[in-house]
Structures are given as C-alpha cells and as structure tokens.
Motif scaffolding. Structure first.
Motif, PDB file in Angstrom:
ATOM      1  N   MET A  97     -44.080 -22.274  -2.667  1.00 63.10           N
ATOM      2  CA  MET A  97     -45.293 -22.405  -1.873  1.00 63.10           C
ATOM      3  C   MET A  97     -44.979 -22.389  -0.381  1.00 63.10           C
ATOM      4  SD  MET A  97     -48.403 -25.147  -2.228  1.00 63.10           S
ATOM      5  CE  MET A  97     -47.445 -26.576  -1.728  1.00 63.10           C
ATOM      6  N   GLU A  98     -44.107 -23.289   0.048  1.00 68.35           N
ATOM      7  CA  GLU A  98     -43.720 -23.341   1.454  1.00 68.35           C
ATOM      8  C   GLU A  98     -42.514 -24.244   1.611  1.00 68.35           C
ATOM      9  OE1 GLU A  98     -46.998 -24.886   3.635  1.00 68.35           O
ATOM     10  OE2 GLU A  98     -46.967 -26.849   2.648  1.00 68.35           O
ATOM     11  N   MET A  99     -41.941 -24.205   2.808  1.00 69.60           N
ATOM     12  CA  MET A  99     -40.849 -25.114   3.139  1.00 69.60           C
ATOM     13  C   MET A  99     -41.260 -25.936   4.344  1.00 69.60           C
ATOM     14  SD  MET A  99     -36.802 -24.428   3.760  1.00 69.60           S
ATOM     15  CE  MET A  99     -35.675 -25.830   3.717  1.00 69.60           C
ATOM     16  N   ASN A 100     -41.193 -27.257   4.208  1.00 67.17           N
ATOM     17  CA  ASN A 100     -41.480 -28.150   5.324  1.00 67.17           C
ATOM     18  C   ASN A 100     -40.190 -28.444   6.062  1.00 67.17           C
ATOM     19  OD1 ASN A 100     -43.786 -29.628   3.147  1.00 67.17           O
ATOM     20  ND2 ASN A 100     -44.370 -28.576   5.001  1.00 67.17           N
ATOM     21  N   THR A 101     -40.138 -28.058   7.323  1.00 67.04           N
ATOM     22  CA  THR A 101     -38.910 -28.149   8.113  1.00 67.04           C
ATOM     23  C   THR A 101     -38.855 -29.471   8.881  1.00 67.04           C
ATOM     24  OG1 THR A 101     -40.013 -26.884   9.864  1.00 67.04           O
ATOM     25  CG2 THR A 101     -38.675 -25.651   8.301  1.00 67.04           C
ATOM     26  N   ARG A 102     -39.044 -30.569   8.175  1.00 67.96           N
ATOM     27  CA  ARG A 102     -39.112 -31.896   8.793  1.00 67.96           C
ATOM     28  C   ARG A 102     -38.945 -32.946   7.694  1.00 67.96           C
ATOM     29  NH1 ARG A 102     -43.949 -33.253   6.655  1.00 67.96           N
ATOM     30  NH2 ARG A 102     -45.580 -31.661   6.565  1.00 67.96           N
ATOM     31  N   ILE A 103     -38.932 -34.191   8.099  1.00 70.68           N
ATOM     32  CA  ILE A 103     -38.982 -35.275   7.126  1.00 70.68           C
ATOM     33  C   ILE A 103     -40.417 -35.377   6.612  1.00 70.68           C
ATOM     34  CG2 ILE A 103     -39.520 -37.139   8.764  1.00 70.68           C
ATOM     35  CD1 ILE A 103     -36.978 -37.355   5.869  1.00 70.68           C
ATOM     36  N   GLN A 104     -40.587 -35.727   5.339  1.00 70.04           N
ATOM     37  CA  GLN A 104     -41.915 -35.817   4.744  1.00 70.04           C
ATOM     38  C   GLN A 104     -42.441 -37.252   4.764  1.00 70.04           C
ATOM     39  OE1 GLN A 104     -43.272 -32.718   4.309  1.00 70.04           O
ATOM     40  NE2 GLN A 104     -43.456 -32.703   2.097  1.00 70.04           N
ATOM     41  N   ALA A 158     -41.485 -16.360   5.508  1.00 70.46           N
ATOM     42  CA  ALA A 158     -40.944 -17.254   4.482  1.00 70.46           C
ATOM     43  C   ALA A 158     -41.003 -16.597   3.110  1.00 70.46           C
ATOM     44  CB  ALA A 158     -41.718 -18.570   4.481  1.00 70.46           C
ATOM     45  N   ARG A 159     -42.130 -15.943   2.800  1.00 72.65           N
ATOM     46  CA  ARG A 159     -42.268 -15.265   1.511  1.00 72.65           C
ATOM     47  C   ARG A 159     -41.222 -14.162   1.366  1.00 72.65           C
ATOM     48  NH1 ARG A 159     -47.126 -15.223  -1.301  1.00 72.65           N
ATOM     49  NH2 ARG A 159     -46.997 -12.963  -1.546  1.00 72.65           N
ATOM     50  N   ARG A 160     -41.024 -13.407   2.448  1.00 76.98           N
ATOM     51  CA  ARG A 160     -40.044 -12.307   2.386  1.00 76.98           C
ATOM     52  C   ARG A 160     -38.645 -12.842   2.102  1.00 76.98           C
ATOM     53  NH1 ARG A 160     -43.480  -9.730   6.313  1.00 76.98           N
ATOM     54  NH2 ARG A 160     -42.508 -10.863   8.035  1.00 76.98           N
ATOM     55  N   LYS A 161     -38.280 -13.915   2.786  1.00 84.64           N
ATOM     56  CA  LYS A 161     -36.947 -14.492   2.589  1.00 84.64           C
ATOM     57  C   LYS A 161     -36.777 -15.004   1.157  1.00 84.64           C
ATOM     58  CE  LYS A 161     -35.692 -15.794   7.320  1.00 84.64           C
ATOM     59  NZ  LYS A 161     -34.440 -15.014   7.337  1.00 84.64           N
ATOM     60  N   MET A 162     -37.825 -15.619   0.633  1.00 81.37           N
ATOM     61  CA  MET A 162     -37.741 -16.147  -0.734  1.00 81.37           C
ATOM     62  C   MET A 162     -37.654 -15.016  -1.761  1.00 81.37           C
ATOM     63  SD  MET A 162     -37.520 -19.301  -0.184  1.00 81.37           S
ATOM     64  CE  MET A 162     -36.957 -19.060   1.523  1.00 81.37           C
ATOM     65  N   GLN A 163     -38.426 -13.978  -1.557  1.00 76.54           N
ATOM     66  CA  GLN A 163     -38.380 -12.831  -2.469  1.00 76.54           C
ATOM     67  C   GLN A 163     -37.003 -12.191  -2.459  1.00 76.54           C
ATOM     68  OE1 GLN A 163     -41.909 -10.917  -0.784  1.00 76.54           O
ATOM     69  NE2 GLN A 163     -42.903 -11.013  -2.790  1.00 76.54           N
ATOM     70  N   GLN A 164     -36.409 -12.090  -1.268  1.00 77.33           N
ATOM     71  CA  GLN A 164     -35.064 -11.524  -1.161  1.00 77.33           C
ATOM     72  C   GLN A 164     -34.033 -12.401  -1.870  1.00 77.33           C
ATOM     73  OE1 GLN A 164     -34.499 -11.110   3.064  1.00 77.33           O
ATOM     74  NE2 GLN A 164     -35.935  -9.398   3.242  1.00 77.33           N
ATOM     75  N   ALA A 165     -34.300 -13.702  -1.916  1.00 76.94           N
ATOM     76  CA  ALA A 165     -33.385 -14.630  -2.589  1.00 76.94           C
ATOM     77  C   ALA A 165     -33.673 -14.734  -4.082  1.00 76.94           C
ATOM     78  CB  ALA A 165     -33.486 -16.012  -1.943  1.00 76.94           C
ATOM     79  N   GLY A 166     -34.659 -13.979  -4.577  1.00 75.09           N
ATOM     80  CA  GLY A 166     -34.977 -13.977  -5.997  1.00 75.09           C
ATOM     81  C   GLY A 166     -35.814 -15.160  -6.455  1.00 75.09           C
ATOM     82  N   ILE A 167     -36.525 -15.797  -5.524  1.00 77.58           N
ATOM     83  CA  ILE A 167     -37.355 -16.959  -5.855  1.00 77.58           C
ATOM     84  C   ILE A 167     -38.803 -16.500  -6.010  1.00 77.58           C
ATOM     85  CG2 ILE A 167     -38.173 -19.216  -5.031  1.00 77.58           C
ATOM     86  CD1 ILE A 167     -35.480 -19.314  -3.429  1.00 77.58           C
ATOM     87  N   PRO A 168     -39.476 -16.823  -7.125  1.00 79.14           N
ATOM     88  CA  PRO A 168     -40.842 -16.340  -7.337  1.00 79.14           C
ATOM     89  C   PRO A 168     -41.821 -16.905  -6.315  1.00 79.14           C
ATOM     90  CG  PRO A 168     -40.233 -17.949  -9.016  1.00 79.14           C
ATOM     91  CD  PRO A 168     -38.989 -17.647  -8.255  1.00 79.14           C
ATOM     92  N   VAL A 169     -42.741 -16.052  -5.845  1.00 81.45           N
ATOM     93  CA  VAL A 169     -43.749 -16.474  -4.876  1.00 81.45           C
ATOM     94  C   VAL A 169     -45.145 -16.177  -5.420  1.00 81.45           C
ATOM     95  CG1 VAL A 169     -42.197 -16.097  -2.924  1.00 81.45           C
ATOM     96  CG2 VAL A 169     -43.737 -14.266  -3.637  1.00 81.45           C
ATOM     97  N   ILE A 170     -46.144 -16.848  -4.889  1.00 79.78           N
ATOM     98  CA  ILE A 170     -47.532 -16.648  -5.300  1.00 79.78           C
ATOM     99  C   ILE A 170     -48.058 -15.368  -4.644  1.00 79.78           C
ATOM    100  CG2 ILE A 170     -49.862 -17.653  -5.278  1.00 79.78           C
ATOM    101  CD1 ILE A 170     -48.444 -20.389  -4.858  1.00 79.78           C
ATOM    102  N   PRO A 171     -48.794 -14.514  -5.373  1.00 83.30           N
ATOM    103  CA  PRO A 171     -49.380 -13.325  -4.753  1.00 83.30           C
ATOM    104  C   PRO A 171     -50.257 -13.703  -3.564  1.00 83.30           C
ATOM    105  CG  PRO A 171     -49.613 -13.235  -7.141  1.00 83.30           C
ATOM    106  CD  PRO A 171     -49.108 -14.611  -6.811  1.00 83.30           C
ATOM    107  N   GLY A 172     -50.066 -13.023  -2.434  1.00 90.09           N
ATOM    108  CA  GLY A 172     -50.837 -13.334  -1.231  1.00 90.09           C
ATOM    109  C   GLY A 172     -50.616 -12.318  -0.142  1.00 90.09           C
ATOM    110  N   THR A 173     -51.285 -12.510   0.993  1.00 89.98           N
ATOM    111  CA  THR A 173     -51.169 -11.582   2.119  1.00 89.98           C
ATOM    112  C   THR A 173     -49.751 -11.597   2.670  1.00 89.98           C
ATOM    113  OG1 THR A 173     -52.030 -13.352   3.522  1.00 89.98           O
ATOM    114  CG2 THR A 173     -53.582 -11.667   2.841  1.00 89.98           C
ATOM    115  N   GLU A 174     -49.295 -10.432   3.097  1.00 87.78           N
ATOM    116  CA  GLU A 174     -47.956 -10.323   3.660  1.00 87.78           C
ATOM    117  C   GLU A 174     -47.899 -10.835   5.087  1.00 87.78           C
ATOM    118  OE1 GLU A 174     -45.161  -9.495   2.155  1.00 87.78           O
ATOM    119  OE2 GLU A 174     -46.289  -9.358   0.285  1.00 87.78           O
ATOM    120  N   ASN A 175     -49.053 -10.756   5.806  1.00 85.28           N
ATOM    121  CA  ASN A 175     -49.099 -11.172   7.207  1.00 85.28           C
ATOM    122  C   ASN A 175     -50.329 -12.037   7.451  1.00 85.28           C
ATOM    123  OD1 ASN A 175     -46.795  -9.537   8.362  1.00 85.28           O
ATOM    124  ND2 ASN A 175     -48.034  -7.894   7.500  1.00 85.28           N
ATOM    125  N   ALA A 176     -50.251 -12.842   8.507  1.00 84.52           N
ATOM    126  CA  ALA A 176     -51.396 -13.670   8.877  1.00 84.52           C
ATOM    127  C   ALA A 176     -52.540 -12.775   9.355  1.00 84.52           C
ATOM    128  CB  ALA A 176     -51.002 -14.644   9.983  1.00 84.52           C
TER     129      ALA A 176
END
Length: 451
Positions: A287-294, A119-137
C-alpha cells in the motif's frame, strides 16, 4: 553520539523522544508555539525555544524557524517525530544543507516513497505485488474518472501528500466520483498544501497489516514483525495489535521478507513501516511506506523489547543496528488504544478544555504515552490525540483483560474523550472474536446514521 538533539514536534511523541534522549544522556531542545509554552514537552526539555504562533503553519510547520532554533541552540540533529514535517523531503534536505542531521531516512527516500507512483514502480521492480491504480498523481477530475471507469468500482481516491485518512474518499458508483474527487482535493489542499490525487482499486474486505522496519546506513535491514491496524473509523486507526492473530507463520514470513525487500528497494535507513493490505484469500498488496516513526510503534516495542526511538538516533549517528534478524523474538500480545479529545456520542466532535483531574493507570504490562498533566490545556489547533494506552499480556485474551482494566482506571476530567467508546469496543464480542469486518461495518453504519 550526539550531544544535543532538537525535537521538532509536540504532544506525546515529543515527550516520548525527549525521554529516550534523556536515557541516552543526550541534551534536548524543544520548540513550541505561543499556545504551547506550558505544554509538557516544553517543560521536560533542557531548553525550549518559542518559534511562532498557535497555528501549525505559524510554528511547527515553519522550517526556517525550526532550523534557526537548531543552529542557535547548537543542536546537532533534529528528530521530527510523526506528522508535521516528519515526511517532508524539503525539510530533510534543508537540514542536510545546514549541517544538521535529520533523524530519519534521506530526503531522496522520503521523496520517492511520498510519490506514490514512484513507490509503486520501485515495489513492482522488486517483485512486490501492488494494488491496481494510477501511475501518476492527478489533478483533473475528468481524467481521474476515466481511469476509475477503466479499472471498475469501487475505487479509493487518496492524497498524494500526507496521510492519516485526510484527502481520502471511497467511491462506489461512477456518478459519485467527481464530487468525491473535488472534496478530497479541497481537504488535502487544506491539510498539506497539495491537491494532487491518486485513484486505486478499493479492496474490501481487507486487513491493514504493517511491518516495522529498521535499517542502518551500512546496509543491514531487519523487520520486527507486524501490527494489525485494521480497526479504523474514516481511515483513522483506533486500535492496533501485535502480532496479527490471523496470519499463518508462512504468510508472516513471506510478508516480512517482502517488507525487508521493499526497504532495500527504497534505499531505506532508519525506522520505517511498510504497509500492506491482505484480502480474504490471504493475498497481500503493498500500500505505502511510512518514512517515519508510527503512532502505534509502542505495540512493537512491547512485544520485542526494542526501543525504536533509540535505534533511530543510533542509526542517524552512523552506528550499526543493535540487532540482527535472529535476535528479534515476539513475546506475548500487545494492544494499543488511542485516547482522543473527541465526543463519540456526538459524532466524534473535537473537544477542548482544561484537564481538572487526571489518573494514569499502571501495573505489570501497562504503558501510557501522553502529554497530559493536571491543569494542562487542550487546544483546538492540533491533533486530538491525548494519550495512547498500551498493554501486553501472555496472549490476546490476557491483553484484552489488561486493556479493559487500564481503560476502566483511566480518568481524564475537564475534557471529553473517547475513553468510554474504546472501553466498549474492546469489550465487545466482535473484538474478542477478532471479527474486524463486523466492527468496521458497525462503525461505518453509525457514521452514516449520524450524518
């Protein structure tokens, strides 16, 4: 359009979906555990199939049993609601293999957005700022600590699977890290069957702002404005509002565009939520994307007039969005309070029992989503949420007054709830002033004192 839909959930969200289907002329199938045979969702559906024991692992999380029920009943689609299997890519894939529509995004999209690194990679590629964090689980506490030491404290440890505050720990000092990491791992293993974790820089103070997304299979994507979900206890949301009063129109427009771009970058369709953190300088981060109804979707419905559940069903059936971006107009101010079976005076200990007296408030601009009825039993196996009280006023001040009135009128006897806690919170000077930082600091202090 579908003729029959199976609802793979329980509680108030199952009731919410069943009612939407009824209004659309769609027949419904409920599934229930042995403990839920008399639950409201089981009684309201056109058909109900018992799929297993009381524990979620024996029923609401049993993919094969749910799919068997769908096939046996002739349901053409499954709505997963939130929680349980709603963000399970394997379940969405199994639905597809069985020729049953999963009312939500594609299995691939669920997997991509559930993988925080992807998710972070996709957002970075789309030019959306992300929080510094681990690249992998990560599963190794030593390696995770070395990363935390590099980016600096405080950091937050987060579960790779699931959400809702489970498997989440804030670490202020290096010597606290390894114990916190292992505790978070154990919690997420129990909750989601997965002990993979992420480490991110912990931003404080921040506002938790999420944008509601709708996208169809034809490539049309819109947002329906934001919700402020900043009031939280132990990373669990307590109160949600729409719109966020502190956002300028310029920042709202920028974040709304980023949310739409995020959904497009993910190849998203259905209803979903893009969550951001906004710091004190009004810089926002994905931060994240929730792929459901909230859980908090009603506040958006109240200020926009859009029925998100019906839109999800139409999108899944292949229809185009009923709205374009210019159709979306936010009117007034909405607030939602979650009513849970918890004793706030005893550290929010869970409560069980039988509802002996119930009065649901009403009136102009008041909505209550619930699974309660007189005589229903509150069981220890499931989430503690009993109801959501949602109000909408011409402005925030009127909405607060409506909420106080509605909470004061709400009666739930036979089980202890957090109603009084919510009444006091929404009546506080800090809430009236929108001082979220002061509220959260007080909640954290009270938690520490109770411990």
């Amino acid at each position: 359009m579908y003729q029959k839909i199976l609802v793979a959930n329980r509680g108030e969200i199952a009731v919410r979906i069943l009612r939407a289907c009824r209004e659309m002329g769609i027949r419904t199938v409920a599934v229930c555990s042995t403990a839920d045979k008399m639950a409201l969702h089981a009684q309201l559906a056109d058909e109900c199939i018992c799929i297993g024991g009381a524990k979620p692992s024996e029923s609401y999380l049993k993919m094969e049993s749910i799919l068997s029920a769908a096939i046996a009943s002739g349901a053409q689609a499954i709505h997963p609601g939130f929680g349980f299997l709603s963000e399970n890519a394997r379940f969405a894939s199994l639905c597809e293999r069985c020729g049953i529509d999963f009312i939500g995004p594609s299995a691939q999209c669920i997997a991509d957005m559930g993988d925080k690194a992807e998710a972070r990679r996709k957002m970075q590629q789309a030019g959306i700022p992300v929080i510094p964090g681990t690249e992998n689980a990560m599963t190794d506490a030593d390696a995770a600590r070395r990363f935390a030491d590099e980016i600096g404290y405080p950091v937050i440890i987060k579960a790779s699977a699931g959400g809702g505050g489970k498997g989440m720990r804030v670490v202020e000092q290096p010597e606290q890290f390894e114990e916190a990491f292992r505790l978070a791992q154990r919690e997420t293993q129990l909750a989601f069957g997965d002990d993979h974790m992420y480490v991110e820089k912990y931003l404080h103070p921040v506002r938790h702002i999420e944008f509601q997304i709708l996208a169809d299979r034809q490539g049309n994507t819109i947002h329906l404005g934001e919700r402020d979900c900043s009031i939280q206890r132990r990373h669990q949301k307590l109160v949600e509002e729409a719109p966020a009063v502190f956002l300028s129109e310029e920042l709202r427009e920028e974040m709304g565009k980023a949310a739409v771009d995020a959904a497009k970058a993910a190849g998203y369709y259905s209803a979903g939520t893009v969550e951001f953190l906004v710091d004190s300088r009004n810089h926002f981060y994905f931060m994240e994307m929730n792929t459901r109804i909230q859980v908090e979707h009603p506040v958006t419905e109240m200020v926009t007039g859009v029925d998100l559940i019906k839109e999800m069903i139409r999108i899944s059936a292949g229809e185009k969005l009923s709205y374009c971006q210019s159709d979306i107009c936010v009117r007034g101010h909405a607030i939602e309070c979650r009513i849970t079976a918890e004793d706030a005076g005893r550290g929010f200990l869970p409560s069980t029992g039988t509802v002996t007296e119930l009065h649901i408030p009403g009136g102009n601009g008041v909505r209550v989503d619930t699974m309660l009825y007189n005589g229903c039993e509150i069981l220890p196996y499931y989430d503690s949420m009993l109801a959501k009280v949602i109000v909408c006023g011409r402005n925030r001040e009127e909405a607060i007054s409506k909420m106080r009135s509605a909470l004061g009128e709400l009666i739930i006897e036979g089980v202890t709830t957090n109603r009084d806690f919510q009444y006091e919170l929404t009546g506080s000077d800090e809430f009236a002033a929108g001082d979220i930082d002061a509220i959260n600091e007080r909640l954290q202090t009270e938690d520490m004192r109770r411990r």
